[in-house]
Design a protein around this motif. Structure first.
Motif, PDB file in Angstrom:
ATOM      1  N   VAL A 323     -25.883  18.009  -7.678  1.00  0.00           N
ATOM      2  CA  VAL A 323     -26.946  18.748  -6.977  1.00  0.00           C
ATOM      3  C   VAL A 323     -26.416  19.399  -5.692  1.00  0.00           C
ATOM      4  N   TYR A 324     -25.644  18.664  -4.897  1.00  0.00           N
ATOM      5  CA  TYR A 324     -25.134  19.232  -3.657  1.00  0.00           C
ATOM      6  C   TYR A 324     -24.074  20.300  -3.912  1.00  0.00           C
ATOM      7  N   LEU A 325     -23.395  20.212  -5.045  1.00  0.00           N
ATOM      8  CA  LEU A 325     -22.468  21.276  -5.427  1.00  0.00           C
ATOM      9  C   LEU A 325     -23.246  22.557  -5.740  1.00  0.00           C
ATOM     10  N   ILE A 326     -24.371  22.416  -6.409  1.00  0.00           N
ATOM     11  CA  ILE A 326     -25.229  23.573  -6.707  1.00  0.00           C
ATOM     12  C   ILE A 326     -25.727  24.210  -5.407  1.00  0.00           C
ATOM     13  N   LEU A 327     -26.133  23.393  -4.443  1.00  0.00           N
ATOM     14  CA  LEU A 327     -26.619  23.914  -3.160  1.00  0.00           C
ATOM     15  C   LEU A 327     -25.539  24.702  -2.422  1.00  0.00           C
ATOM     16  N   PHE A 328     -24.299  24.281  -2.580  1.00  0.00           N
ATOM     17  CA  PHE A 328     -23.181  24.988  -1.934  1.00  0.00           C
ATOM     18  C   PHE A 328     -23.102  26.432  -2.412  1.00  0.00           C
ATOM     19  N   PHE A 329     -23.419  26.654  -3.682  1.00  0.00           N
ATOM     20  CA  PHE A 329     -23.335  27.996  -4.254  1.00  0.00           C
ATOM     21  C   PHE A 329     -24.635  28.790  -4.102  1.00  0.00           C
ATOM     22  N   LEU A 330     -25.584  28.240  -3.333  1.00  0.00           N
ATOM     23  CA  LEU A 330     -26.863  28.935  -3.098  1.00  0.00           C
ATOM     24  C   LEU A 330     -27.121  29.055  -1.596  1.00  0.00           C
ATOM     25  N   PRO A 331     -26.334  29.873  -0.889  1.00  0.00           N
ATOM     26  CA  PRO A 331     -26.466  29.939   0.574  1.00  0.00           C
ATOM     27  C   PRO A 331     -27.666  30.739   1.075  1.00  0.00           C
ATOM     28  N   ASP A 332     -28.297  31.547   0.218  1.00  0.00           N
ATOM     29  CA  ASP A 332     -29.336  32.468   0.677  1.00  0.00           C
ATOM     30  C   ASP A 332     -30.752  32.032   0.325  1.00  0.00           C
ATOM     31  N   ILE A 333     -30.920  30.801  -0.123  1.00  0.00           N
ATOM     32  CA  ILE A 333     -32.267  30.338  -0.456  1.00  0.00           C
ATOM     33  C   ILE A 333     -33.020  29.953   0.812  1.00  0.00           C
ATOM     34  N   SER A 334     -34.336  29.802   0.695  1.00  0.00           N
ATOM     35  CA  SER A 334     -35.162  29.437   1.840  1.00  0.00           C
ATOM     36  C   SER A 334     -35.052  27.945   2.121  1.00  0.00           C
ATOM     37  N   ALA A 335     -35.585  27.539   3.263  1.00  0.00           N
ATOM     38  CA  ALA A 335     -35.549  26.118   3.638  1.00  0.00           C
ATOM     39  C   ALA A 335     -36.305  25.270   2.624  1.00  0.00           C
ATOM     40  N   LEU A 336     -37.467  25.742   2.177  1.00  0.00           N
ATOM     41  CA  LEU A 336     -38.256  24.964   1.209  1.00  0.00           C
ATOM     42  C   LEU A 336     -37.550  24.868  -0.139  1.00  0.00           C
ATOM     43  N   GLN A 337     -36.904  25.943  -0.562  1.00  0.00           N
ATOM     44  CA  GLN A 337     -36.146  25.906  -1.813  1.00  0.00           C
ATOM     45  C   GLN A 337     -34.968  24.942  -1.691  1.00  0.00           C
ATOM     46  N   TYR A 338     -34.300  24.978  -0.556  1.00  0.00           N
ATOM     47  CA  TYR A 338     -33.183  24.052  -0.308  1.00  0.00           C
ATOM     48  C   TYR A 338     -33.667  22.604  -0.401  1.00  0.00           C
ATOM     49  N   ILE A 339     -34.782  22.306   0.256  1.00  0.00           N
ATOM     50  CA  ILE A 339     -35.312  20.938   0.270  1.00  0.00           C
ATOM     51  C   ILE A 339     -35.705  20.508  -1.139  1.00  0.00           C
ATOM     52  N   GLY A 340     -36.313  21.432  -1.900  1.00  0.00           N
ATOM     53  CA  GLY A 340     -36.742  21.104  -3.260  1.00  0.00           C
ATOM     54  C   GLY A 340     -35.572  20.730  -4.161  1.00  0.00           C
ATOM     55  N   ILE A 341     -34.477  21.485  -4.077  1.00  0.00           N
ATOM     56  CA  ILE A 341     -33.295  21.173  -4.892  1.00  0.00           C
ATOM     57  C   ILE A 341     -32.618  19.903  -4.381  1.00  0.00           C
ATOM     58  N   ALA A 342     -32.496  19.780  -3.056  1.00  0.00           N
ATOM     59  CA  ALA A 342     -31.857  18.592  -2.479  1.00  0.00           C
ATOM     60  C   ALA A 342     -32.592  17.319  -2.850  1.00  0.00           C
ATOM     61  N   ALA A 343     -33.909  17.416  -3.062  1.00  0.00           N
ATOM     62  CA  ALA A 343     -34.702  16.235  -3.411  1.00  0.00           C
ATOM     63  C   ALA A 343     -34.207  15.596  -4.710  1.00  0.00           C
ATOM     64  N   ILE A 344     -33.688  16.419  -5.621  1.00  0.00           N
ATOM     65  CA  ILE A 344     -33.153  15.868  -6.876  1.00  0.00           C
ATOM     66  C   ILE A 344     -31.911  15.035  -6.575  1.00  0.00           C
ATOM     67  N   GLY A 345     -31.078  15.536  -5.660  1.00  0.00           N
ATOM     68  CA  GLY A 345     -29.911  14.767  -5.245  1.00  0.00           C
ATOM     69  C   GLY A 345     -30.312  13.490  -4.530  1.00  0.00           C
ATOM     70  N   MET A 346     -31.334  13.574  -3.674  1.00  0.00           N
ATOM     71  CA  MET A 346     -31.843  12.384  -2.994  1.00  0.00           C
ATOM     72  C   MET A 346     -32.312  11.340  -4.003  1.00  0.00           C
ATOM     73  N   PHE A 347     -32.976  11.808  -5.050  1.00  0.00           N
ATOM     74  CA  PHE A 347     -33.430  10.908  -6.108  1.00  0.00           C
ATOM     75  C   PHE A 347     -32.240  10.208  -6.752  1.00  0.00           C
ATOM     76  N   GLY A 348     -31.150  10.935  -6.950  1.00  0.00           N
ATOM     77  CA  GLY A 348     -29.962  10.347  -7.562  1.00  0.00           C
ATOM     78  C   GLY A 348     -29.349   9.262  -6.709  1.00  0.00           C
ATOM     79  N   TYR A 349     -29.082   9.563  -5.423  1.00  0.00           N
ATOM     80  CA  TYR A 349     -28.412   8.544  -4.598  1.00  0.00           C
ATOM     81  C   TYR A 349     -29.358   7.444  -4.143  1.00  0.00           C
ATOM     82  N   SER A 350     -30.663   7.626  -4.324  1.00  0.00           N
ATOM     83  CA  SER A 350     -31.601   6.557  -3.951  1.00  0.00           C
ATOM     84  C   SER A 350     -31.395   5.306  -4.801  1.00  0.00           C
ATOM     85  N   PHE A 351     -30.901   5.446  -6.025  1.00  0.00           N
ATOM     86  CA  PHE A 351     -30.671   4.275  -6.871  1.00  0.00           C
ATOM     87  C   PHE A 351     -29.545   3.414  -6.309  1.00  0.00           C
TER      88      PHE A 351
END
Length: 469
Positions: A323-351
């Protein structure tokens, strides 16, 4: 109180069945810990750079020195705790109550700003108060973390304790990362008096939680001493080299803590400067982080029961890395879009975060299996040592990296180069770290579901034989 009555009280304490009271008590412990820990990890760097106007590199040096100092303080305090006899209230939890008051006071002192002083004064003040807080944090956190291994010996109950500990952390995160930005920032600017107010409010809540931890939790497992085995720190350290679960968990936890602290510090600048939305975006991001954990909580236990702690945590780290690798390749998204995608990564490391404390209790058991004696405080303190080193590296790297990318604490607007560097620190760096943790868990950590179960059975039989003889 007669010796017979005291013995009866101790017996009743040990015989009380493990249940919701213990879970809530243990949850309150990390709830109290993280009121200040998260306040410090999330906002102390921006407090030093934007209120004290310290150079970010100097702050990095401070964090590096303080965390290394704290790492050794953890080990020293762990050995001290192991040398103490258990009281009628237990061996570990009395220290939580005793040391919580000076800990909270030192935390408030960190966020007091005396106006009109020079840079040298602020730098010295920061060093003294931060070192004091970190040292006192060890005196509470080491007995708290060690206590899990004596509350219950059951593998699944320990996983539940780990989950409730994370719940406590997430509740504190909900208050600090969601509500904190609105207390601290006014018109996208950090305000000194607001930091002090936040520290006082969170300090009061922290004390209340420590009292709840002391009141509700119960220590059940006591050391059955073998007269032929005596504590020898050198021998203990040598045994650690044979403890593969401990060594691999030290590496994984060091990296995970380093990444967590780095993200906590960098995200403030990411949302404040890159997305130009400090309070709102930070609050939503904090809310999403808590939400992903609470989504993971009800499914973590059945997943662990079916597949095992190692297996679930390993897959989660791989998901976070992607997920964080995907975010690296998406520098022009909005803050809310960034948070939405990052949430999937947060879900992963929460385990990983949900079961990591159960890993620690397993490692403590493995040490007992090797040494034929329990040294809960020492083993936990060595584990905490690795986390503090991770914090030290993150603090040092964070400060130096911000300086390297061109961040200017006194600039109204950051340069494009600095903004790009902040984005890189928040995306590609955690992606790489999470992938390394995935490899460590997959290849090096040996306690699979079946091996953990066998370890618990062997230790239960050994303790039973000791009590009979």
């Amino acid at each position: 109180m007669s010796a017979q009555h005291e013995q009866s009280m101790n017996q009743n304490r040990q015989n009380r069945a493990f249940g919701m009271r213990d879970k809530l008590g243990y949850m309150f412990g990390d709830f109290g810990n993280d009121f200040f820990f998260l306040l410090v990890s999330s906002f102390l760097m921006v407090y030093y750079t934007d209120i004290f106007h310290l150079n970010a590199a100097h702050v990095g040096i401070l964090f590096l020195i303080a965390r290394v100092w704290d790492a050794f303080a953890d080990v020293a305090w762990g050995r001290f705790i192991d040398s103490r006899k258990s009281s009628k209230h237990g061996k570990f939890k009395p220290w939580i109550l005793r040391m919580s008051f000076p800990l909270v006071l030192s935390g408030i002192l960190m966020f007091i700003h005396i106006p009109g002083m020079g840079n040298t004064f602020y730098l010295v003040y920061a060093f003294v108060t931060y070192l004091l807080w970190g040292t006192l944090y060890s005196t509470v956190n080491i007995p708290y973390g060690s206590m899990a291994s004596v509350i219950t010996g059951d593998v699944m109950e320990r996983t539940t304790l780990s989950t409730y500990r994370t719940m406590g952390s997430m509740l504190a995160s909900l208050i600090i990362t969601v509500g904190g930005p609105f207390i601290i920032f006014v018109d996208n600017q950090a305000v000194a008096g607001r930091f002090t107010l936040a520290a006082i409010l969170f300090g009061i809540l922290s004390i209340a939680c420590y009292i709840g931890c002391y009141t509700l939790s119960t220590e059940r497992i006591t050391q059955v001493k073998n007269p032929e085995v005596k504590a020898d720190f050198k021998k203990t350290l040598k045994s650690f080299l044979k403890n593969k679960p401990l060594l691999s968990m030290l590496v994984a936890s060091l990296l995970f803590m380093m990444c967590t602290m780095l993200l906590s510090a960098v995200n403030v600048y990411l949302f404040k400067d890159y997305f130009n939305s400090a309070a709102k975006a930070l609050s939503i991001s904090g809310l999403m982080q808590v939400a992903t954990v609470f989504i993971a909580i009800p499914i973590s236990k059945p997943l662990v029961h079916r597949f095992g702690k190692k297996e679930v945590a390993t897959v989660g780290m791989l998901l976070a890395s992607i997920v964080y690798l995907i975010l690296f390749f998406l520098p022009d998204i909005s803050a809310l879009q960034y948070i939405g995608i990052a949430a999937i990564g947060m879900f992963g490391y929460s385990f990983f975060n949900l079961v990591v404390w159960a890993f620690v209790t397993d490692v403590i058991d493995y040490h007992e299996y090797l040494m034929d004696m329990r040294e809960d405080g020492t083993v936990y303190s060595v584990y905490s040592f690795s986390r503090k080193i991770g914090q030290a590296i993150a603090g040092g790297i964070g400060g130096f990296a911000l300086t390297y990318v061109g961040y200017q604490s006194d600039a109204a607007v950051q340069s494009e180069e600095a903004l790009k560097g902040i984005h890189n620190l928040a995306t590609i760096v955690p992606s790489i770290i999470y992938f390394i943790i995935f490899l460590v868990m997959l290849s090096l950590y040996p306690l699979t579901k079946q091996r953990t179960k066998k370890l618990a059975e062997d230790l239960a039989e050994r303790r039973k034989n000791k009590s009979i003889t």
